[in-house]
Design a protein around this motif. Structure first.
Motif, PDB file in Angstrom:
ATOM      1  N   HIS A   1       0.824  -1.216   0.000  1.00  0.00           N
ATOM      2  CA  HIS A   1       0.000   0.000   0.000  1.00  0.00           C
ATOM      3  C   HIS A   1       0.857   1.265   0.000  1.00  0.00           C
ATOM      4  N   ARG A   2       1.988   1.196   0.655  1.00  0.00           N
ATOM      5  CA  ARG A   2       2.870   2.365   0.670  1.00  0.00           C
ATOM      6  C   ARG A   2       3.368   2.689  -0.744  1.00  0.00           C
ATOM      7  N   PHE A   3       3.744   1.664  -1.486  1.00  0.00           N
ATOM      8  CA  PHE A   3       4.174   1.886  -2.877  1.00  0.00           C
ATOM      9  C   PHE A   3       3.024   2.412  -3.752  1.00  0.00           C
ATOM     10  N   LEU A   4       1.804   1.953  -3.528  1.00  0.00           N
ATOM     11  CA  LEU A   4       0.655   2.453  -4.279  1.00  0.00           C
ATOM     12  C   LEU A   4       0.421   3.937  -4.013  1.00  0.00           C
TER      13      LEU A   4
ATOM     14  N   MET B   1       2.692   6.096  -3.100  1.00  0.00           N
ATOM     15  CA  MET B   1       3.754   6.832  -3.778  1.00  0.00           C
ATOM     16  C   MET B   1       3.461   6.983  -5.277  1.00  0.00           C
ATOM     17  N   ALA B   2       2.939   5.916  -5.910  1.00  0.00           N
ATOM     18  CA  ALA B   2       2.611   5.971  -7.338  1.00  0.00           C
ATOM     19  C   ALA B   2       1.509   6.985  -7.623  1.00  0.00           C
TER      20      ALA B   2
END
Length: 444
Positions: A435-438, A440-441
């Motif tokens: 979820h953290r990468f999502l 950021m995207a």
């Protein structure tokens, strides 16, 4: 003295005015080609020569040579209209945009029959043959006083045109009579005859000038007709090719767009080449035709019994030829516009095909993305098991170390209880990173 003081005062008042550098030339332009004064007994020859800039300079040098041959001072500087009289021979040279006209007027009294002597009779032998350029117009004009008997006068005029059908009229409300054939005779020259009834020499000069301009402008306007006839078969072929391409597009057939675009490009290139070749010639034809009509109107003709007037002849013969040239020019422009519209349709068709391909590509990428996402979820499940396995292994090593250190602990029980806890923690840890990468995207 008062007049001189008035001139000085006028110059003083305008001393500070700024005059356009071409002002004097603009005034002079209206007087650069004055009408000639022609007597009622004259033999005139005019030659119109298509001229290049290089040939124009050579022609001026050739004109200087004529003065030397006749033993007269020659001009040092070329002008748009030059006229000089050598005894009974008068020479006039006029420089136009495309051609140069030479008028030779023989005013010597002679009992010879019409066209036996011409304006060229008094020229030095061999001079005319060396004139540079391409001759378009060449004709003789016989100017004579009129007799009282109209019928015998017409018979006299007719017998000097080698049996050709004649065109004639009584211009300027019957002040003179004109007959001409508008054809080449045995000497390779055209012929006109003017019988003066009540015109002054100045009026006669204006009449002859208009007649010469009508003939020269008529010939210049017809230069485009062979070109129009030459282009017509190619235009018919390209018209059919373009119609076939357009019909194929209308039928929504499976077409080779690259081949069609190549054909359209080829047709378009040929059309542009034709336009570059004909635009000036067709425009000049229209301008010359308007000049012919203006000169005909200035004649104010009256009909001579049994003959077409010059205006009727030009309307029947010249105007259709000019209209043909105009039609070919308009057809070139129409083909160019149609090619542009067909090319636009082709581009639209190609754009739609590209959009369809892009849509298919996006759909394929979307399917691959979903598959990759499913594979990622699967890998994430394996990752939870793998990471949990290694963490439990580390925990087991730690418990054995504590047990060996004297701490009483049931390592098997603790390991068994830790397995579900570790797997849950690993699962939520991986989801948290995902979820953290999502986030950021999305921010990017």
């Amino acid at each position: 003295m008062s007049a001189e003081r008035g001139k000085r005062a006028g110059r003083a008042k305008t001393a500070n005015l700024e005059f356009h550098p071409l002002r004097a030339d603009l005034y002079q332009e209206l007087h650069s080609r004055p009408f000639q004064v022609i007597p009622s007994q004259a033999r005139i020859t005019q030659i119109a020569v298509l001229t290049t800039p290089e040939q124009r300079q050579h022609q001026f040098e050739h004109l200087q040579k004529l003065h030397r041959l006749l033993g007269e001072p020659w001009p040092e500087q070329e002008t748009s209209c030059y006229e000089q009289t050598f005894g009974n021979l008068r020479i006039r040279r006029e420089v136009h945009m495309e051609f140069t006209s030479y008028t030779f007027i023989n005013t010597a009294d002679s009992p010879a029959n019409p066209f036996t002597e011409t304006g060229l009779t008094l020229l030095p032998d061999g001079w005319l043959e060396q004139l540079a350029g391409t001759v378009v117009g060449a004709f003789h004009i016989e100017v004579r006083p009129s007799s009282e008997d109209a019928q015998s006068e017409l018979a006299f005029m007719r017998k000097h045109f080698e049996g050709m059908r004649l065109v004639g009229s009584r211009p300027q409300e019957g002040a003179a009579r004109i007959l001409g054939s508008f054809q080449l005779h045995s000497d390779n020259f055209g012929r006109f005859m003017v019988l003066n009834q009540q015109m002054s020499n100045s009026q006669l000069g204006r009449l002859v000038q208009r007649l010469m301009e009508i003939e020269n402008y008529r010939l210049m306007s017809l230069l485009a007709l062979p070109l129009a006839r030459e282009l017509t078969p190619d235009l018919n072929l390209m018209d059919r090719q373009l119609a076939h391409i357009t019909q194929s597009l209308a039928n929504n057939e499976n077409l080779d767009e690259q081949q069609l675009l190549a054909e359209l490009t080829n047709i378009s290139a040929r059309i542009e080449a034709f336009r570059a070749r004909t635009t000036f010639r067709f425009s000049a034809t229209g301008a010359y035709h308007e000049l012919v009509l203006a000169r005909l109107e200035e004649l104010r003709e009256e009909e001579v019994s049994g003959h077409l007037t010059l205006t009727e002849f030009m309307t029947r013969r010249l105007t259709p030829a000019v209209k043909t040239c105009e039609a070919v020019g308009e057809r070139l422009e129409d083909l160019s516009r149609r090619i542009d519209r067909t090319s636009e349709m082709m581009r639209t068709r190609v754009d739609l095909a590209i959009q369809s391909q892009n849509q298919q590509l996006l759909s394929s990428m979307d399917r691959r993305s979903r598959i990759q996402l499913m594979m990622q979820h699967t890998v994430e499940g394996f990752s939870v098991v793998a990471i949990s396995y290694y963490l439990i292994g580390l925990l087991k090593l730690a418990l054995e170390a504590l047990k060996n250190g004297g701490v009483e602990i049931n390592s098997a029980l603790v390991t068994g209880l830790a397995i579900p806890l570790v797997m849950v923690l690993v699962f939520f840890g991986i989801r948290l990173i995902h979820h953290r990468f999502l986030r950021m995207a999305r921010r990017q």
